[in-house]
Design an enzyme around this catalytic site. Structure first.
Site, PDB file in Angstrom:
ATOM      1  N   SER A  57      -1.048  -1.783  -8.311  1.00  0.00           N
ATOM      2  CA  SER A  57      -0.223  -2.651  -7.467  1.00  0.00           C
ATOM      3  C   SER A  57       0.191  -1.902  -6.216  1.00  0.00           C
ATOM      4  O   SER A  57      -0.399  -0.865  -5.882  1.00  0.00           O
ATOM      5  CB  SER A  57       0.995  -3.137  -8.260  1.00  0.00           C
ATOM      6  OG  SER A  57       1.640  -4.172  -7.568  1.00  0.00           O
ATOM      7  N   ASN A  58       1.188  -2.394  -5.518  1.00  0.00           N
ATOM      8  CA  ASN A  58       1.689  -1.726  -4.310  1.00  0.00           C
ATOM      9  C   ASN A  58       3.185  -1.995  -4.198  1.00  0.00           C
ATOM     10  O   ASN A  58       3.730  -2.822  -4.930  1.00  0.00           O
ATOM     11  CB  ASN A  58       0.914  -2.230  -3.075  1.00  0.00           C
ATOM     12  CG  ASN A  58       1.095  -3.726  -2.893  1.00  0.00           C
ATOM     13  OD1 ASN A  58       2.188  -4.203  -2.635  1.00  0.00           O
ATOM     14  ND2 ASN A  58       0.015  -4.483  -3.070  1.00  0.00           N
ATOM     15  N   PRO A  59       3.874  -1.286  -3.305  1.00  0.00           N
ATOM     16  CA  PRO A  59       5.355  -1.376  -3.305  1.00  0.00           C
ATOM     17  C   PRO A  59       5.944  -2.563  -2.548  1.00  0.00           C
ATOM     18  O   PRO A  59       7.134  -2.561  -2.243  1.00  0.00           O
ATOM     19  CB  PRO A  59       5.790  -0.066  -2.634  1.00  0.00           C
ATOM     20  CG  PRO A  59       4.576   0.547  -2.049  1.00  0.00           C
ATOM     21  CD  PRO A  59       3.394  -0.295  -2.343  1.00  0.00           C
TER      22      PRO A  59
ATOM     23  N   ALA B  27       1.090  -8.968  -0.166  1.00  0.00           N
ATOM     24  CA  ALA B  27       0.256  -7.760  -0.096  1.00  0.00           C
ATOM     25  C   ALA B  27      -0.743  -7.850  -1.247  1.00  0.00           C
ATOM     26  O   ALA B  27      -0.504  -7.348  -2.347  1.00  0.00           O
ATOM     27  CB  ALA B  27       1.132  -6.520  -0.210  1.00  0.00           C
TER      28      ALA B  27
END
Ligand code: CTP
Length: 395
Positions: free
Chosen positions: A206-208, A273
């Site tokens: 995933s991403n932040p 995102a």
């Protein structure tokens, strides 16, 4: 910014009135406060006066020695009246047009926008009488904020319907009520947050992304009168009120949710995102660790926005570009490749902006070649500027 009269009726939630008054002032609104005799059994006039920064309109002050009547003056002064907490009694009086006290007389004397924040025992709220009065008030153009489900104040009450919304939410709702409805009827699809690409039931890529930018766009559009559907990856944010919220996890789920609603939408803002890759396979069972190096095979995810661009048919498409370098050329190229009308370029590695922060700094690039460099500002402000352009493109 508006002139807001906060009318405090008699209930335990009157204790929250000073906080509400302070929040309104901090947001730049001019406030005055009215309190019923019962309200003053729960909270002192001094607490209200200090929080409001001015005197409290009370029953005793209704008719002045000089002959002026406070209910007329307040009704003329206020651009909005927020009755918080609102009792069943105050609602009943207003619904019927009674005017035998300062609050009901002020409301009858032509107060412009009236919003109610009910706070009462669940049985009183759900009673056919109160429900009928609430309907009547709505028919008169008044707004109802809540009540919420939650712990109720009176001893032994437990949880139920009838809890006043928190002051923060009341301010948000009031500002939404007062916002110009310049996007009325716009059918807007917004995506937000990260996606999760699962390797097995407990591990994912995933991403932040916090989702804040997309949620800000969805909320600002709602406040300006748009119909909004928000497709969100996993975030820590509460579901915004007043819109359909579709929670998804993976890029493939997000794609499906968005494509399902695309025929309905007039405009799409893709703030999510989306992970560019997912594991080639997702294991059904959690895999025990092995003491050895491992290779992870990834396959590309579909580019959702590009797909939307390929079947655009007059829709307005807005994308985001997250860059680490200078990025202007790359953003321009994305705008062309994905057939967008507008792309918001922001940076991942600049302090105080981007992923997770409350602020953002973006450059807006339009299809017609315009480049608008915005200063660092709250994400909500960025959202408003993007929506200004959507409005312009909508014509
Ligand atoms: N986007 C999308 N689907 C993807 C990847 C991105 O819809 N699979 C959308 C994002 O929501 C964003 C825009 O496309 O609005 C730009 O995403 P970005 O990842 O910056 O662009 P890419 O084209 O993936 O380019 P790169 O990762 O190479 O910078």
């Amino acid at each position: 910014m508006a002139r807001v009269l906060v009318a405090v009726a008699g209930g335990a939630a009157a204790l929250k009135a000073p906080h509400l008054l302070r929040l309104l002032r901090a947001r730049g609104h001019e406030v005055r406060v009215l309190a019923t005799p019962r309200a003053l059994e729960f909270i002192t006039p001094l607490s209200l006066a200090v929080a409001a920064g001015g005197e409290v309109a009370t029953e005793e002050a209704w008719f002045r020695p000089d002959g002026r009547a406070l209910h007329i003056e307040l009704a003329r002064w206020a651009e909005a009246v927020l009755v918080a907490p609102a009792t069943a009694d105050a609602m009943a009086k207003a619904a019927l047009g009674l005017a035998d006290d300062l609050l009901s007389a002020t409301l009858l004397a032509g107060a412009k926008r009236v919003a109610w924040a009910p706070a009462m025992n669940e049985a009183m709220w759900l009673s056919p009488q109160t429900q009928a009065h609430a309907e009547r008030l709505k028919a008169l153009g008044h707004a109802l904020f809540g009540p919420a489900y939650g712990p109720l104040a009176a001893a032994g009450e437990g949880e139920g319907w009838g809890r006043m919304l928190e002051p923060e939410e009341l301010v948000e709702r009031l500002e939404a009520l007062l916002a110009p409805k310049d996007l009325k009827g716009l059918r807007l699809l917004v995506s937000a947050g990260p996606t999760r690409e699962y390797l097995d039931p407990v591990r994912f890529l995933s991403n932040p992304s916090s989702g804040r930018m997309g949620y800000a766009v969805a909320e600002a559009a709602r406040d300006r009168g748009a119909e909004v559907v928000l497709v969100s990856g996993p975030t820590a944010l509460p579901d915004p009120w007043g819109m359909e919220v579709v929670q998804v996890e993976s890029a493939l789920e997000m794609r499906q949710a968005i494509l399902d609603r695309y025929p309905w939408a007039e405009a799409v803002v893709m703030a999510a995102a989306v992970a560019d890759y997912r594991p080639a396979e997702t294991l059904k069972e959690k895999e025990p660790k092995v003491e050895a190096e491992r290779l992870l095979r990834l396959v590309p995810n579909p580019d959702i926005l590009k797909e939307l661009g390929e079947r655009k048919e007059g829709r307005i498409l807005v994308g985001f570009a997250m860059e680490t370098g200078e990025g202007l050329e790359r953003a321009r190229e994305k705008l062309r490749r994905k057939n967008l009308d507008l792309i918001a370029l922001n940076w991942v590695n600049r302090e105080g902006v981007g992923f997770g922060s409350l602020e953002n700094q973006v450059v807006l690039l339009l299809r017609d070649g315009r480049v608008l460099e915005l200063p660092r500002m709250r994400k909500r402000e960025v959202a408003e500027r993007i929506l200004d352009l959507v409005k312009e493109l909508r014509g």
